[in-house]
Design an enzyme around this catalytic site. Structure first.
Site, short mmCIF file in Angstrom:
data_model
loop_
_atom_site.label_atom_id
_atom_site.label_comp_id
_atom_site.label_asym_id
_atom_site.label_seq_id
_atom_site.Cartn_x
_atom_site.Cartn_y
_atom_site.Cartn_z
CG ASP A 79 -1.99 0.98 1.26
OD1 ASP A 79 -2.42 1.39 0.17
OD2 ASP A 79 -2.46 1.35 2.37
CE LYS A 91 -12.66 7.77 5.48
NZ LYS A 91 -11.19 7.70 5.43
CB SER A 120 -12.73 3.78 6.76
OG SER A 120 -11.87 2.67 6.82
CG HIS A 168 -6.16 4.77 -1.83
ND1 HIS A 168 -5.10 4.35 -1.10
CD2 HIS A 168 -6.04 4.19 -3.05
CE1 HIS A 168 -4.35 3.56 -1.85
NE2 HIS A 168 -4.89 3.45 -3.04
CG HIS A 190 -5.43 7.92 3.59
ND1 HIS A 190 -4.55 8.52 2.73
CD2 HIS A 190 -5.71 6.71 3.03
CE1 HIS A 190 -4.29 7.71 1.71
NE2 HIS A 190 -4.99 6.62 1.87
N GLY A 191 -8.10 8.24 7.09
CA GLY A 191 -8.32 8.55 8.50
C GLY A 191 -9.79 8.68 8.88
CG ASP A 245 -5.52 0.99 8.15
OD1 ASP A 245 -5.81 0.23 9.09
OD2 ASP A 245 -4.40 1.52 8.05
P1 13P Z 1 -9.14 4.64 5.44
O1 13P Z 1 -8.31 5.52 6.31
O2 13P Z 1 -10.40 5.32 5.01
O3 13P Z 1 -9.42 3.31 6.04
O4 13P Z 1 -8.31 4.38 4.09
C1 13P Z 1 -7.31 3.40 4.04
C2 13P Z 1 -6.50 3.48 2.79
O5 13P Z 1 -6.82 4.14 1.84
C3 13P Z 1 -5.27 2.69 2.77
O6 13P Z 1 -4.54 2.90 1.60
O1 G3H Z 2 -2.87 4.78 3.69
C1 G3H Z 2 -3.05 4.76 4.87
C2 G3H Z 2 -3.25 3.49 5.61
O2 G3H Z 2 -4.29 3.68 6.54
C3 G3H Z 2 -1.98 3.02 6.25
O3 G3H Z 2 -1.68 3.78 7.35
O4 G3H Z 2 0.73 4.33 7.07
O5 G3H Z 2 -0.38 4.43 9.33
O6 G3H Z 2 0.08 2.22 8.23
P1 G3H Z 2 -0.21 3.70 8.04
ZN ZN Z 3 -4.61 4.85 0.84
#
Ligand code: 13P
Ligand code: G3H
Ligand code: ZN
Length: 309
Positions: free
Chosen positions: A82, A184, A214, A211, A180-181, A256
């Protein structure tokens, strides 16, 4: 059963309007919760490993845990890097037997992103590995992104077509408003579906990747907060928007944050309710079960991926 690429998974998903869940893994309990869910749902599966996961768990452990999951469940699993940030990390993962890598050149210029992606594609394809690239930038807090700024950061459909043609990349992550996170959107959630439809119409054979997908499930946020957490105002992508996106070429949905929240909610609850316990199995067990139930829910009700093996 074996480590497989996502090629066949995506081809089927693209024609049947469902998506493959790509779940981030960082330890044994997370892996077990996810693969047990995929096994019950008879669903294809992508497990993905970030640079942070490689640093935390150490690559060799994650590889062996995924191999163990294949042995244990009899599932074919795609093992994906990833957000690979350069050629070297992609090469390392390909050499380590990953079956899919992401080269994330989205911070570079269009031309540099193409050059870097092509370099990874050439190496990966020579080794039977597939490649995901990214074009456009994921939003920070989408509400702050004004319409003008959107066209600067969201994926340009015509650039997407040129990018895919010039790189030969196998799938493309696009920016249409997710981030992410757990935070959003400040106001109403918004995804640019017109842009997604346009991209899909120009490159209908290319699997698209979402991406930041969540949902930030309220159940887990509330549980975290009621057992001492402090994550107010967390908001993700509503499930019906994820469902809708799978009609327009989204074949891979990255998750994630929902795993993190499910796990943390259970750990917080157990520790808070059982202050005298100190056996990690007592709280990691329920955390693993919560992940399994959440992933089953995603596969069944959001990704429409049950019984698609
Ligand atoms: P989330 O933070 O929405 O779960 O996205 C995860 C992601 O895009 C990992 O590449
Ligand atoms: O892209 C983001 C994913 O949630 C991975 O997060 O880099 O903290 O492992 P991380
Ligand atoms: Zn991502």
């Amino acid at each position: 059963m074996a480590l497989v690429t996502s090629k066949e998974m995506f081809q089927k998903a693209l024609t049947k309007d469902y998506a493959i869940g790509a779940f981030n893994v960082n330890n044994m309990e997370i892996i077990q919760g996810i693969v047990d869910a995929a096994k019950i749902e008879q669903s294809p599966l992508i497990l993905q490993v970030s640079a942070g996961a490689r640093k935390y768990a150490r690559s060799a452990y994650l590889l062996k845990l995924v191999e163990a999951a294949i042995l244990d469940t009899d599932l074919d699993i795609c093992l994906h890097l990833d957000h690979g940030e350069d050629f070297e990390i992609c090469k390392k993962c390909i050499d380590d037997s990953f079956t899919s890598v992401m080269i994330d050149g989205s911070k570079h210029s269009f031309e540099e992103n193409i050059r870097l992606t092509k370099e990874v594609v050439d190496y990966a394809h020579a080794h039977g590995v597939v490649v995901e690239a990214e074009l456009g930038k994921l939003a920070g807090v989408e509400d702050d992104v004004k319409v003008d700024a959107r066209s600067a950061t969201f994926t340009d459909p015509y650039e997407a077509k040129e990018f895919v043609e010039r790189t030969g990349v196998d799938s493309l992550a696009i920016a249409i408003g997710t981030s992410h996170g757990a935070y959003k959107f400040k106001g109403e959630p918004y995804l640019d579906f017109e842009r997604l439809k346009k991209i899909h119409s120009l490159i209908p054979e290319t699997p698209l990747v979402l991406h930041g997908a969540s949902t930030v499930l309220k159940e887990f946020v509330d549980k975290c907060n009621s057992f001492g957490g402090n994550i107010p105002g967390a908001q993700g992508v509503p499930e019906d928007m994820i469902r809708e996106s799978t009609k327009y070429g989204i074949c891979k949905v990255n998750i994630d944050t929902d795993l993190r929240l499910a796990m943390t909610a259970e750990v917080r609850k157990f520790i808070s309710e059982n202050p005298a316990e100190f056996d990690p199995r007592k709280y990691l067990g329920p955390a693993r079960s919560a992940i399994q139930a959440m992933v089953q829910h995603k596969i069944k009700n959001v990704l429409n991926g049950s019984n698609t093996l």
